[in-house]
Every structure is written in C-alpha cells, then in structure tokens.
Design a protein around this motif. Structure first.
Motif, PDB file in Angstrom:
ATOM      1  N   PRO A  35      23.239 -25.744  44.287  1.00 50.83           N
ATOM      2  CA  PRO A  35      24.233 -25.881  45.438  1.00 50.83           C
ATOM      3  C   PRO A  35      24.998 -25.202  45.468  1.00 50.83           C
ATOM      4  CG  PRO A  35      23.100 -27.661  44.041  1.00 50.83           C
ATOM      5  CD  PRO A  35      22.389 -26.772  43.647  1.00 50.83           C
ATOM      6  N   LEU A  36      25.665 -25.206  44.421  1.00 50.70           N
ATOM      7  CA  LEU A  36      27.469 -24.730  43.962  1.00 50.70           C
ATOM      8  C   LEU A  36      27.356 -23.846  44.069  1.00 50.70           C
ATOM      9  CD1 LEU A  36      30.316 -25.248  43.459  1.00 50.70           C
ATOM     10  CD2 LEU A  36      29.525 -25.131  40.556  1.00 50.70           C
ATOM     11  N   ALA A  37      26.661 -22.812  44.005  1.00 54.14           N
ATOM     12  CA  ALA A  37      25.971 -21.272  44.310  1.00 54.14           C
ATOM     13  C   ALA A  37      25.889 -20.876  45.596  1.00 54.14           C
ATOM     14  CB  ALA A  37      25.083 -20.774  43.200  1.00 54.14           C
ATOM     15  N   MET A  38      24.991 -21.787  46.527  1.00 52.81           N
ATOM     16  CA  MET A  38      25.157 -21.575  47.882  1.00 52.81           C
ATOM     17  C   MET A  38      26.366 -22.523  48.700  1.00 52.81           C
ATOM     18  SD  MET A  38      21.857 -19.685  48.270  1.00 52.81           S
ATOM     19  CE  MET A  38      21.696 -20.271  49.901  1.00 52.81           C
ATOM     20  N   ASP A  48      29.771 -19.415  52.364  1.00 54.55           N
ATOM     21  CA  ASP A  48      30.991 -20.490  53.162  1.00 54.55           C
ATOM     22  C   ASP A  48      31.414 -20.841  53.410  1.00 54.55           C
ATOM     23  OD1 ASP A  48      33.854 -19.455  53.405  1.00 54.55           O
ATOM     24  OD2 ASP A  48      33.776 -18.311  54.763  1.00 54.55           O
ATOM     25  N   LEU A  49      30.602 -22.420  53.054  1.00 51.53           N
ATOM     26  CA  LEU A  49      30.813 -23.454  53.191  1.00 51.53           C
ATOM     27  C   LEU A  49      31.255 -25.049  52.732  1.00 51.53           C
ATOM     28  CD1 LEU A  49      26.415 -24.756  54.018  1.00 51.53           C
ATOM     29  CD2 LEU A  49      28.251 -23.567  55.533  1.00 51.53           C
ATOM     30  N   SER A  50      31.309 -25.542  52.861  1.00 51.99           N
ATOM     31  CA  SER A  50      33.238 -26.709  52.852  1.00 51.99           C
ATOM     32  C   SER A  50      32.218 -27.993  52.365  1.00 51.99           C
ATOM     33  CB  SER A  50      34.407 -26.888  54.046  1.00 51.99           C
ATOM     34  OG  SER A  50      34.860 -28.058  53.655  1.00 51.99           O
ATOM     35  N   PHE A  51      32.803 -28.099  50.977  1.00 56.25           N
ATOM     36  CA  PHE A  51      32.038 -29.093  50.082  1.00 56.25           C
ATOM     37  C   PHE A  51      32.300 -30.563  51.134  1.00 56.25           C
ATOM     38  CE2 PHE A  51      31.055 -27.027  46.664  1.00 56.25           C
ATOM     39  CZ  PHE A  51      30.036 -27.241  46.028  1.00 56.25           C
ATOM     40  N   ASP A  92      26.881 -14.960  61.061  1.00 60.82           N
ATOM     41  CA  ASP A  92      26.518 -13.951  60.732  1.00 60.82           C
ATOM     42  C   ASP A  92      26.448 -13.298  59.234  1.00 60.82           C
ATOM     43  OD1 ASP A  92      25.635 -12.741  63.573  1.00 60.82           O
ATOM     44  OD2 ASP A  92      27.627 -12.335  63.852  1.00 60.82           O
ATOM     45  N   GLN A  93      27.217 -14.914  58.194  1.00 58.04           N
ATOM     46  CA  GLN A  93      27.004 -14.666  56.836  1.00 58.04           C
ATOM     47  C   GLN A  93      25.931 -14.096  56.139  1.00 58.04           C
ATOM     48  OE1 GLN A  93      29.274 -15.460  55.380  1.00 58.04           O
ATOM     49  NE2 GLN A  93      31.039 -16.037  56.525  1.00 58.04           N
ATOM     50  N   TRP A  94      25.588 -13.884  55.490  1.00 53.03           N
ATOM     51  CA  TRP A  94      23.986 -13.089  54.624  1.00 53.03           C
ATOM     52  C   TRP A  94      23.866 -13.646  54.244  1.00 53.03           C
ATOM     53  CZ3 TRP A  94      22.718 -12.447  50.146  1.00 53.03           C
ATOM     54  CH2 TRP A  94      23.449 -13.449  49.051  1.00 53.03           C
ATOM     55  N   VAL A  95      23.938 -14.832  54.172  1.00 55.68           N
ATOM     56  CA  VAL A  95      22.827 -15.934  53.312  1.00 55.68           C
ATOM     57  C   VAL A  95      21.890 -16.525  54.445  1.00 55.68           C
ATOM     58  CG1 VAL A  95      22.686 -18.155  52.782  1.00 55.68           C
ATOM     59  CG2 VAL A  95      23.996 -16.665  51.545  1.00 55.68           C
ATOM     60  N   ASN A  96      22.838 -16.746  56.169  1.00 55.97           N
ATOM     61  CA  ASN A  96      21.797 -17.000  56.639  1.00 55.97           C
ATOM     62  C   ASN A  96      21.511 -15.888  57.775  1.00 55.97           C
ATOM     63  OD1 ASN A  96      24.724 -18.361  57.356  1.00 55.97           O
ATOM     64  ND2 ASN A  96      24.309 -18.899  58.801  1.00 55.97           N
ATOM     65  N   LEU A  97      21.279 -14.437  57.283  1.00 57.02           N
ATOM     66  CA  LEU A  97      20.573 -13.643  57.427  1.00 57.02           C
ATOM     67  C   LEU A  97      18.975 -13.504  56.891  1.00 57.02           C
ATOM     68  CD1 LEU A  97      22.894 -11.250  59.406  1.00 57.02           C
ATOM     69  CD2 LEU A  97      21.753 -12.726  60.122  1.00 57.02           C
ATOM     70  N   ALA A 143      20.127 -29.818  48.680  1.00 53.92           N
ATOM     71  CA  ALA A 143      19.525 -28.218  48.998  1.00 53.92           C
ATOM     72  C   ALA A 143      19.147 -28.680  50.301  1.00 53.92           C
ATOM     73  CB  ALA A 143      18.720 -28.463  48.037  1.00 53.92           C
ATOM     74  N   SER A 144      18.904 -29.422  50.840  1.00 47.53           N
ATOM     75  CA  SER A 144      18.435 -29.189  52.553  1.00 47.53           C
ATOM     76  C   SER A 144      19.277 -29.557  53.065  1.00 47.53           C
ATOM     77  CB  SER A 144      17.865 -31.425  52.161  1.00 47.53           C
ATOM     78  OG  SER A 144      16.959 -31.575  51.901  1.00 47.53           O
ATOM     79  N   TYR A 145      20.338 -30.108  53.103  1.00 48.00           N
ATOM     80  CA  TYR A 145      21.684 -29.677  53.912  1.00 48.00           C
ATOM     81  C   TYR A 145      22.299 -27.808  53.753  1.00 48.00           C
ATOM     82  CZ  TYR A 145      26.077 -28.676  55.381  1.00 48.00           C
ATOM     83  OH  TYR A 145      27.823 -29.077  56.060  1.00 48.00           O
ATOM     84  N   LEU A 146      21.885 -27.235  52.686  1.00 44.50           N
ATOM     85  CA  LEU A 146      22.563 -25.951  52.902  1.00 44.50           C
ATOM     86  C   LEU A 146      20.967 -24.806  53.540  1.00 44.50           C
ATOM     87  CD1 LEU A 146      23.070 -25.551  49.092  1.00 44.50           C
ATOM     88  CD2 LEU A 146      24.397 -25.262  50.847  1.00 44.50           C
ATOM     89  N   LEU A 147      19.766 -25.605  52.859  1.00 46.57           N
ATOM     90  CA  LEU A 147      18.975 -24.781  53.980  1.00 46.57           C
ATOM     91  C   LEU A 147      18.928 -25.103  55.831  1.00 46.57           C
ATOM     92  CD1 LEU A 147      16.127 -23.718  55.005  1.00 46.57           C
ATOM     93  CD2 LEU A 147      15.180 -26.355  54.209  1.00 46.57           C
ATOM     94  N   ILE A 148      19.823 -26.666  55.426  1.00 44.46           N
ATOM     95  CA  ILE A 148      19.537 -26.753  58.142  1.00 44.46           C
ATOM     96  C   ILE A 148      20.811 -25.638  57.662  1.00 44.46           C
ATOM     97  CG2 ILE A 148      20.167 -28.532  59.368  1.00 44.46           C
ATOM     98  CD1 ILE A 148      18.256 -30.344  58.131  1.00 44.46           C
ATOM     99  N   ALA A 149      21.768 -25.526  57.129  1.00 45.19           N
ATOM    100  CA  ALA A 149      23.232 -25.133  58.018  1.00 45.19           C
ATOM    101  C   ALA A 149      23.563 -23.921  57.814  1.00 45.19           C
ATOM    102  CB  ALA A 149      24.003 -25.869  57.158  1.00 45.19           C
ATOM    103  N   THR A 150      22.239 -23.451  57.106  1.00 42.42           N
ATOM    104  CA  THR A 150      21.774 -21.587  57.120  1.00 42.42           C
ATOM    105  C   THR A 150      20.679 -21.142  57.643  1.00 42.42           C
ATOM    106  OG1 THR A 150      20.637 -22.104  54.802  1.00 42.42           O
ATOM    107  CG2 THR A 150      23.195 -21.631  54.747  1.00 42.42           C
ATOM    108  N   THR A 151      20.473 -21.900  58.261  1.00 45.70           N
ATOM    109  CA  THR A 151      19.066 -21.997  59.278  1.00 45.70           C
ATOM    110  C   THR A 151      18.764 -22.291  60.258  1.00 45.70           C
ATOM    111  OG1 THR A 151      17.516 -21.069  56.428  1.00 45.70           O
ATOM    112  CG2 THR A 151      16.955 -21.133  58.854  1.00 45.70           C
TER     113      THR A 151
END
Length: 270
Positions: free
Chosen positions: A61-64, A69-72, A21-26, A128-136
């Motif tokens: 990617p750093l800001a995202m 709230d994802l772990s490097f 329910d993170q706001w980025v996921n929404l 960037a691709s990982y962030l897309l998959i991890a939030t969608t």
C-alpha cells in the motif's frame, strides 16, 4: 454541506480520482484486481503472532500510494469510520490470551500480539481495497469481473447498484432540501410525513433509475462490456506490472523484511 450532499460529493470525487490519467490508473483492471486478491490472501495467511513478518507487507500500500499520487490524509478521512471498526475485531484478545512473551526487551502477552496482528491485517486489506477503488472505475472493475467469467447478472447488479445509490442519494437530498425550505424552523423531518416522503422518494428514484438505464442501453450496454475492449487492452506493461508485484508479494511473505532491514542497519552501524 449536508451529510447527504457530502456523501454524493465523495462518490463523485472518487470517480474523478479513478478516472485520472495516472499510469497506475491505466494499468489493466484485471491486473489490479488479481493483485488486490493476492495481497489480501497473503496478508491473511500470516500467523496470528507474526507481527514482524506482517509489518513488511505494508510495502505494497505504501508503494501504491506513492505511485498513484494518492493522499494518506484523504484516505484516512474517507475511511475514518471503517478503520476503527476493523481495529475493534481483536480488542478482546488480551483478556483471553494472557500467555507472557518477551520481544526484545518488551514484556507483553500473546493476546496483545494477536490483537495487533488482527488490526494490522484489517488495516492492510482495507487500504488495498481502497487503492483498487481509487485507481479503477466501476465500469473497468465490472469489465474485469466479466473477464473472470463472473455471471453477467451479478456483474450488472453490482454496476447498477453502484449507479443507483447516487441516484437515490440525490433524490433524498432534493426531498429533504424542499422539506426544510417549507419548514425552516423544524429540525429534521416530522414522523407524520415519513410515509408520504418515502413514497415520493420511491417513485422519483424509480423514474430516475429508468432514465439512467435507458441512457446506458442507448450507449450500447446490453449486459456485456464489448465497448470497453477498444479502450482497455492488455499490454506488455501490464504483464510486467503483474509479475513484478506478485514476485515481491511472495518474496515479502517468505522473508521478514523489517527484521532483515534491522539486521542490515545494525551491521552497518556496528
């Protein structure tokens, strides 16, 4: 845990992360998909020697990662196989491009610059691709594809392939566990039973896949994603998020941020 069991766990864990329910996921999935494509195209557009300008693109990617709230550490662990392969792309450039160049007080060759640039481009696009998959989730991504009028048959193929990979891995895990229990002193699966086990895997995975597809159709899936329209709606926050990030990506493409920060810090210190 076996390698197959660990792979199944990672897939389910990524689905859990994407469903938070993170706001980025929404944020609307189409917004995140457009931003990922825009960021990737922008990163690739940098010249092969422009390390300073390209380094500033790490801000996205750093800001995202921070906002999501994802772990490097978890990202590096999951991409530990992909990232080295990406970095190998330009490893031979220093041997072919030996023109000397001086950056500040550092003496190197243009081949080294192009190698580092290629590595950075690969790492940034993978992140960037990982962030897309991890939030969608995969359903939201496929819904975004249909909004872009990508053919229904192609979107369905992507969705079912993703779903059936888990089904196939689960069946492989069950078969290998059953075999190991019947042959506890044997390492791996004997080649004499490869054919029979492959046939059993095919039949069982087809049965499970049929059950999965029937469950999807009972829940209203017919190749379209009308059921997602009531859950996902375009909000004013999505518009602001899209415009702000597109503006920042274009700004950081035109302005070498690292150099500007260095000049600012130097001026303040001086």
């Amino acid at each position: 845990m076996s390698k197959i069991g660990n792979a199944i766990y990672e897939i389910h864990h990524m689905e859990t992360i994407a469903s938070r329910d993170q706001w980025v996921n929404l944020i609307h999935p189409l917004v995140k998909f457009i931003l990922t494509i825009a960021y990737t195209v922008t990163v690739v557009s940098f010249q092969k020697y422009d390390i300073i300008g390209l380094a500033g693109m790490f801000f996205y990617p750093l800001a995202m990662f921070i906002l999501s709230d994802l772990s490097f550490t978890d990202c590096g662990r999951r991409l530990r196989v992909v990232l080295p392969l990406v970095c190998i792309i330009g490893v031979f450039n220093p041997f072919f491009d030996k023109t000397p160049v001086v950056i500040g007080n550092i003496h190197c060759t243009t081949g080294i610059l192009s190698m580092i640039t290629l590595m950075m481009k690969g790492v940034f696009t993978v992140l960037a691709s990982y962030l897309l998959i991890a939030t969608t989730s995969i359903e939201k991504l496929c819904y975004a594809f249909r909004l872009l009028h990508i053919p229904k048959i192609l979107v369905t193929q992507i969705l079912l392939t993703y779903r059936y990979i888990t089904v196939l891995l689960e069946e492989v895990n069950r078969i290998t566990q059953a075999y190991s229990l019947r042959a506890p002193k044997q390492k791996g699966v004997h080649f004499k039973v490869w054919g029979s086990l492959s046939g059993q895997l095919l039949l069982r995975s087809m049965d499970r896949a049929t059950v999965v597809y029937e469950s999807m159709t009972l829940r209203g899936y017919n190749g379209e994603f009308q059921y997602m329209e009531s859950k996902i709606r375009w909000r004013w926050q999505d518009t602001v998020f899209l415009l702000v990030w597109l503006g920042l990506i274009m700004l950081f493409r035109k302005i070498p941020v690292i150099l500007a920060i260095g000049n600012l810090c130097g001026g303040l210190i001086g």
